[in-house]
Scaffold this active site. Structure first.
Site, PDB file in Angstrom:
ATOM      1  N   LYS A   1       1.150   4.064  -2.964  1.00  0.00           N
ATOM      2  CA  LYS A   1       0.969   5.860  -2.761  1.00  0.00           C
ATOM      3  C   LYS A   1       2.246   6.559  -2.981  1.00  0.00           C
ATOM      4  O   LYS A   1       2.131   7.406  -3.309  1.00  0.00           O
ATOM      5  CB  LYS A   1       0.470   5.866  -1.539  1.00  0.00           C
ATOM      6  CG  LYS A   1      -0.982   5.153  -1.159  1.00  0.00           C
ATOM      7  CD  LYS A   1      -1.980   5.641  -2.435  1.00  0.00           C
ATOM      8  CE  LYS A   1      -3.249   4.937  -2.243  1.00  0.00           C
ATOM      9  NZ  LYS A   1      -4.316   5.367  -3.305  1.00  0.00           N
ATOM     10  N   TYR A  23       0.802  -1.222   0.058  1.00  0.00           N
ATOM     11  CA  TYR A  23       0.068  -0.110  -0.025  1.00  0.00           C
ATOM     12  C   TYR A  23       0.781   1.248  -0.038  1.00  0.00           C
ATOM     13  O   TYR A  23       0.686   2.272  -0.699  1.00  0.00           O
ATOM     14  CB  TYR A  23      -1.024  -0.264   1.253  1.00  0.00           C
ATOM     15  CG  TYR A  23      -1.899   1.081   1.062  1.00  0.00           C
ATOM     16  CD1 TYR A  23      -2.874   1.165   0.305  1.00  0.00           C
ATOM     17  CD2 TYR A  23      -1.821   2.278   1.945  1.00  0.00           C
ATOM     18  CE1 TYR A  23      -3.688   2.271   0.223  1.00  0.00           C
ATOM     19  CE2 TYR A  23      -2.573   3.353   2.010  1.00  0.00           C
ATOM     20  CZ  TYR A  23      -3.511   3.418   1.203  1.00  0.00           C
ATOM     21  OH  TYR A  23      -4.111   4.504   1.090  1.00  0.00           O
TER      22      TYR A  23
END
Ligand SMILES: NC(=O)c1ccc[n+]([C@@H]2O[C@H](COP(=O)([O-])OP(=O)(O)OC[C@H]3O[C@@H](n4cnc5c(N)ncnc54)[C@H](OP(=O)(O)O)[C@@H]3O)[C@@H](O)[C@H]2O)c1
Length: 292
Positions: free
Chosen positions: A161, A157
């Site tokens: 990002k 994750y």
């Protein structure tokens, strides 16, 4: 607004069935735009469209799994069939998983690359050239404060990002001279389904940070985009978290984030739990000692 003889410009929102995407779709519709709502869940999409139509707006819905390789071509075909062109693209679809990368299912982790990175980049490449040609519009990409550091125990994750932030800000620099904006929105925790689904809500790190409201994040995102900003970090707590992540020495950031995100059942490097005899001293990598 119309393009050429028959095409009308729309704001296309990926991940519009819930959360931040749905809130951005509402703000864009209130601003007088036609919105196209994209996600997998038909009932939630219908409810989101009804909200917008009920408030006097115009909304279209399309069920699309963004993990599929043909998502952007299907999106383009849908828009053409409705007499629409993508004036603004909002990439808000995304998900995360908390846990050790070696323990979480590989396919679900690789899916983060498909949705958070591949679909976002593919949709952007498909629709940005039209915006540049028209000298208007742009892209809003949902990053996160997680995009300012690596994140042990949410490795995919955070990495996704970091990509969103680097990709968006670089593209912004390429297209801004054509009057086109690429805005990366990087909030801290927001009260949506994301936190529970990813398991982030049970991590110490997310527990200490105040939760932002999705409507507030949507408002900041839309206003920031309209002002031509390349990065929007909504709220004081997110700004502070992003600042700390940027100035902390990497070794310290890795340790702090890792400790604050590790689940009890994740393998603990300090207490080996396998039947293989634990090394008597700190393990060395094939290339020497691990970094401190
Ligand atoms: N909430 C937070 O704390 C937070 C903080 C920083 C950044 N963000 C980012 O903000 C964005 C939106 O998150 P959120 O909080 O609004 O999460 P959410 O409430 O869980 O919504 C996620 C949206 O993405 C869609 N989606 C997920 N996988 C998809 C797929 N394979 N195909 C199509 N649509 C898909 C979901 O729709 P369906 O399930 O119906 O397909 C849903 O509309 C994400 O990129 C997230 O990483 C969230």
């Amino acid at each position: 607004m119309s393009v050429g003889a028959e095409l009308r410009l729309a704001v296309v929102v990926l991940g519009a069935s819930r959360g931040i995407g749905r809130a951005i779709a509402r703000v864009a519709a209130r601003d007088g735009n036609i919105v196209v709502l994209v996600a997998r869940s038909p009932e939630d999409l219908a409810a989101a469209a009804a909200e917008i139509v009920g408030a006097g707006g115009e909304a279209f819905t399309i069920e699309l799994d963004l993990a599929s390789q043909d998502a952007s071509s299907r999106m383009e075909a849908f828009l053409a069939a409705k007499g629409l062109a993508c004036g603004v693209l909002v990439n808000s679809a995304g998900y995360g998983l908390r846990g050790a990368a070696t323990s979480l299912p590989a396919d679900e982790q690789l899916g983060i690359i498909d949705v958070n990175i591949r679909a976002l980049a593919d949709m952007t490449l498909r629709f940005l050239p039209g915006m540049v040609a028209r000298r208007s519009g742009g892209v809003i990409n949902l990053g996160s404060v997680a995009g300012f550091a690596p994140g042990p125990y949410m490795a995919f994750y955070y990495a996704s990002k970091n990509f969103v932030r680097a990709f968006s800000t670089a593209l912004h620099e390429e297209v801004r001279r054509f009057g086109v904006t690429v805005t990366c929105v990087a909030p801290g925790p927001v009260s949506t389904d994301f936190l529970e689904k990813s398991g982030a809500d049970r991590a110490a790190l997310f527990k200490v940070l105040p939760k932002l409201d999705a409507d507030y994040v949507a408002h900041e995102a839309w206003q920031g985009f309209k002002s031509g900003r390349r990065l929007v970090v909504p709220g004081i707590s997110s700004k502070l978290a992003a600042f700390i992540a940027r100035i902390l020495p990497s070794a310290m950031a890795l340790r702090l984030i890792g400790r604050a995100q590790r689940r009890k059942r994740d393998p603990n490097p300090r207490r080996p739990e396998t039947s293989i005899a634990a090394p008597a001293r700190k393990p060395e990598s094939a290339f020497g000692k691990p970094d401190a």
